[in-house]
Design an enzyme around this catalytic site. Structure first.
Site, short mmCIF file in Angstrom:
data_model
loop_
_atom_site.label_atom_id
_atom_site.label_comp_id
_atom_site.label_asym_id
_atom_site.label_seq_id
_atom_site.Cartn_x
_atom_site.Cartn_y
_atom_site.Cartn_z
N TRP A 51 9.16 7.30 0.91
CA TRP A 51 8.62 7.51 -0.44
C TRP A 51 7.14 7.17 -0.53
O TRP A 51 6.71 6.15 0.00
CB TRP A 51 9.40 6.60 -1.41
CG TRP A 51 8.75 6.47 -2.74
CD1 TRP A 51 7.74 5.60 -3.09
CD2 TRP A 51 9.03 7.23 -3.93
NE1 TRP A 51 7.38 5.78 -4.41
CE2 TRP A 51 8.17 6.77 -4.95
CE3 TRP A 51 9.93 8.25 -4.22
CZ2 TRP A 51 8.18 7.30 -6.24
CZ3 TRP A 51 9.94 8.77 -5.52
CH2 TRP A 51 9.07 8.30 -6.51
N ASP A 54 1.44 6.56 -6.11
CA ASP A 54 0.02 6.54 -6.50
C ASP A 54 -0.98 6.31 -5.36
O ASP A 54 -0.79 5.39 -4.55
CB ASP A 54 -0.24 5.41 -7.51
CG ASP A 54 0.89 5.20 -8.50
OD1 ASP A 54 1.80 6.03 -8.56
OD2 ASP A 54 0.85 4.19 -9.19
N TRP A 113 1.80 -3.49 -6.42
CA TRP A 113 1.67 -2.24 -7.16
C TRP A 113 0.21 -1.80 -7.24
O TRP A 113 -0.66 -2.39 -6.62
CB TRP A 113 2.30 -2.42 -8.55
CG TRP A 113 3.80 -2.53 -8.51
CD1 TRP A 113 4.60 -2.73 -7.41
CD2 TRP A 113 4.69 -2.46 -9.63
NE1 TRP A 113 5.92 -2.77 -7.78
CE2 TRP A 113 6.01 -2.61 -9.13
CE3 TRP A 113 4.51 -2.28 -11.00
CZ2 TRP A 113 7.12 -2.60 -9.98
CZ3 TRP A 113 5.62 -2.26 -11.84
CH2 TRP A 113 6.91 -2.40 -11.33
N1 DQQ Z 1 3.28 3.13 -10.02
C1 DQQ Z 1 3.06 3.29 -11.44
C2 DQQ Z 1 2.12 2.18 -11.74
C3 DQQ Z 1 2.63 1.06 -10.89
C4 DQQ Z 1 3.05 1.77 -9.65
C5 DQQ Z 1 2.52 4.65 -11.77
C6 DQQ Z 1 4.28 1.20 -9.03
O1 DQQ Z 1 2.08 1.83 -13.10
O2 DQQ Z 1 1.66 0.08 -10.64
O3 DQQ Z 1 3.11 5.66 -11.03
O4 DQQ Z 1 4.60 1.86 -7.85
#
Ligand code: DQQ
Length: 565
Positions: A51, A54, A113
């Site tokens: 997977w 972002d 994250w």
């Molecule tokens: N993906 C979200 C963010 C977060 C991250 C957006 C977690 O808000 O920090 O796709 O994988």
């Protein structure tokens, strides 16, 4: 449904009626995705498996581009998130490295994250990112490179002072909605500012934190901006010059720039932006009058595109946008194929001359993958005709076409109720005959057109002006019914009385990334053909309107496979 099926058969009959003209090229340079994995991309970024989501911390350091990204080392669904890391000299070919940031401190033990990089004085990179702590609270952490003489920045050290920003009983920050720090910018008071995405009830907000030393951060009383659109993930805030296509450093603020605030709307998974002004004394951003703040406002991309981020490339003085293309398939399918998610081609981004929107264009470096050029000029496309563009590898290609429309007066009248372009693209798909349009490209198409993704325009008349609708219709992109096949669409602000209408599509097995009007509307489709795979994929230009239109010029290339893994 039945009606649209009949219409489509008619459409095919019309195509066959007009015969198919072929364009030929001389040789093939290409390596196909395997038959077992027909959806893996040839030149869009993706790791070998698992997977991804972002893009994070993107920057250029000592001439090397750095891409970090949210990655699950253990599977094809979201979870166990670390910052995977790849570097590149050209934004096309990438070298993978070991994950740069992974859970190791209490302040990120449950996940690392999204976050961003800032280049501090002396050219020192610093990364602010969201950590998930033992109580599953979202907190903000700092990491810096271990060895600044390593252009690949392979090792990162975390601040012992982490977390640097956190929810407390005093600040009332919502611990499950506090994430994704931006690149920081430097203000006139000699302090750094960063925004963090958050929400209070349904109010999305960009919280401001300020710091002198990048370690001690103080929350400002007021947010940079807020709107009633739900949680704001991955905010991005940056200046764009009023004139020209260059970018500027994130800290620049002057009468010669406007500011852009982008928010990723958790509720709809759309990246929206407004253009406005930034008061760097009060730390307040005000969108320009008339800005629409919500899903019907401006979007970077009207298809699948989320959690994007820009950075200033000081090597080429441009601002570059990178974004995540999620799957449209079922989780079961993702697990079966062993991976999920790719990244869009990096796009240069600048302010349109109108000052009312941004323009995006694939970085020019991507053109070095082009091979087998075929072209066509001054070709009339009669109503109901289709032309095959052959001689290129249609499953992995770059196509750029411009259309000329002689008789604009013939355009259909736009009904006042037709205000939702996406809906209009659903109601008037490629098989629904019009007058000026639908015309455009049929990509990832099977022989006989049973499967295809149509990227096309329709032109309408509304009072004394013309309205151009751009659609990416994936309703026939595959025979698998489990995939999301919603057609996408947007209105395109181009002066077709004086300009040609252009469309560029980057086709990559399961991705169709399209740029209308020179990059004023971008639509990315995620498709899963079952017939039109690898060598069985075809590319056509078509016109299913009653009026003829002209292809002023069409250029198409096979795209070589980039070195990504
Ligand atoms: N993906 C979200 C963010 C977060 C991250 C957006 C977690 O808000 O920090 O796709 O994988």
């Amino acid at each position: 449904m039945a009606n649209s099926h009949v219409a489509f058969l008619l459409f095919l009959a019309l195509f066959v009626g007009h015969g198919v003209v072929e364009l030929q090229a001389s040789h093939h340079v290409y390596s196909y995705a395997s038959a077992k994995q027909p959806y893996r991309t040839g030149y869009h970024f993706q790791p070998p498996k698992n997977w991804i989501n972002d893009p994070n911390g993107i920057m250029v350091y000592r001439g090397v581009y750095h891409l970090f990204y949210q990655y699950n080392p253990k599977g094809a669904v979201w979870g166990n998130i670390v910052w995977a890391h790849s570097t590149s000299k050209d934004l096309v070919n990438w070298t993978p490295h070991k994950p740069a940031i992974y859970p190791s401190q209490p302040s990120d033990i449950n996940g690392c994250w999204s976050g961003s990089a800032t280049i501090l004085p002396g050219g020192r990179p610093a990364i602010l990112y969201t950590g998930i702590d033992p109580l599953n609270r979202q907190v903000q952490n700092l990491a810096i490179p271990k060895n600044l003489s390593d252009p690949y920045l392979r090792e990162w050290i975390k601040s012992p002072k982490n977390p640097l920003m956190q929810p407390t009983a005093q600040n009332h920050i919502n611990a499950s909605s506090f994430r994704d720090p931006t690149t920081a910018w430097f203000g006139p008071d000699k302090k750094w500012r960063v925004i963090v995405g958050s929400k209070v009830n349904s109010l999305g907000l960009a919280m401001v934190f300020k710091s002198k030393d990048f370690v001690n951060w103080v929350q400002s009383k007021t947010p940079l901006h807020s709107a009633n659109t739900g949680m704001w993930e991955c905010p991005d805030f940056y200046p764009v010059p009023v004139k020209g296509q260059n970018g500027v450093d994130t800290s620049v603020n002057s009468p010669y720039v406007k500011h852009v605030l982008k928010t990723s709307l958790d509720e709809t998974k759309h990246d929206l932006y407004t253009i406005g002004s930034y008061d760097n004394v009060k730390d307040v951003y005000t969108p320009d009058e008339g800005s629409v703040e919500g899903d019907s406002g401006l979007r970077y991309d009207y298809g699948k595109y989320y959690a994007s981020k820009t950075f200033f490339d000081n090597v080429k003085n441009r601002r570059i946008l990178m974004g995540w293309i999620n799957e449209s398939s079922s989780v079961a399918d993702d697990i079966k194929k062993g991976w999920s998610g790719v990244h869009a081609i990096p796009r240069k981004i600048w302010l349109a001359r109108s000052g009312k929107q941004l323009v995006q264009w694939p970085v020019t470096e991507i053109q070095k993958l082009r091979a087998n050029h075929v072209s066509l000029t001054n070709k009339t496309l009669k109503g109901g005709s289709v032309i095959e563009v052959s001689g290129i590898t249609a499953a992995q290609a770059d196509v750029d076409v411009s259309f000329e429309i002689a008789d604009l007066e013939k355009a259909e009248v736009l009904k006042p109720s037709w205000t939702n372009p996406q809906l209009l693209c659903s109601q008037k798909g490629a098989s629904v005959k019009g007058r000026l349009g639908p015309f455009g490209l049929l990509v990832l198409a099977s022989d006989g057109l049973k499967e295809n993704t149509a990227v096309f325009f329709r032109i309408f008349k509304s009072h004394n002006k013309y309205v151009v609708l751009m659609c990416s219709d994936q309703s026939r992109s595959s025979r698998n019914q489990d995939n999301d096949k919603t057609p996408y669409g947007a209105f395109l602000d181009v002066d077709i009385q004086h300009q040609k209408l252009s469309l560029r599509s980057l086709i990559d097995h399961s991705i169709v990334e399209s740029f209308g009007g020179g990059g004023k509307v971008c639509i990315t489709s995620r498709v899963y053909p079952t017939l039109a795979i690898n060598k069985a994929a075809h590319l056509y230009a078509f016109n299913n309107g009653t009026q003829s239109i002209k292809i002023a010029e069409l250029n198409a290339w096979s795209m070589n496979t980039a070195k990504i893994n």
